[in-house]
Design a protein around this motif. Structure first.
Motif: not given
Length: 172
Positions: A84-94, A137-140
């Motif tokens: 989850k932390e990884m995908f949060e970082a991904l979202y912030e990066h986008e 993805i984060l919502d899921k």
């Protein structure tokens, strides 16, 4: 011909796209060593896509009379406490990449470089898609919570997303 200001801004974006590719690659490695095959496949595919975005910018700069510059990259983060932390970082990066593209579009508009402005519209649309995918993805992930069974199904689902989008990008 590109102005020196726009050339510099495009070269900055080339570096950002290269760093994005490295970020996704690092995330793929982390997921792979944690047994998350679907997530790693998705991240490897995204890394390739970001590299393609970089190459498209390089070709544009060079074709428009500029000189694309390949520079040092900032090393990406290599470990995460949770997926989850990884995908949060991904979202912030986008979101960061979207803001960078928007600033680049603003520069082209202010300098009346409509050819580059037009070229960048593809990137604007692509970032809308990238942010939406990351948010979905984060919502899921938030729906799954700490459910290990949910994580297993999520990993399988995202693997299908990687395969499906790969086929759409590279039809045989």
């Amino acid at each position: 011909m590109l102005s020196k200001n726009i050339e510099a801004a495009l070269n900055k974006q080339i570096r950002i796209e290269a760093e994005s590719s490295q970020t996704y690659l690092s995330m793929a490695c982390w997921a792979e060593v944690h047994g998350l095959e679907g997530i790693s496949q998705f991240m490897y595919k995204q890394s390739d896509e970001e590299r393609a975005h970089m190459l498209k910018l390089i070709k544009y700069v060079n074709e428009r009379g500029g000189h694309a510059q390949i520079t040092d990259l900032k090393a990406p983060k290599t470990t995460y406490s949770t997926f989850k932390e990884m995908f949060e970082a991904l979202y912030e990066h986008e979101i960061f990449v979207s803001n960078s593209i928007n600033e680049l579009v603003h520069i082209t508009f202010s300098e009346k470089d409509y050819a580059t402005h037009n070229f960048l519209q593809w990137y604007v649309s692509e970032q809308i898609e990238e942010e939406a995918t990351a948010k979905t993805i984060l919502d899921k992930i938030n729906l799954i919570g700490d459910d290990k069974g949910g994580l297993y199904l999520f990993d399988r689902d995202i693997q299908q997303l990687a395969v499906t989008s790969s086929v759409a990008i590279n039809p045989k």
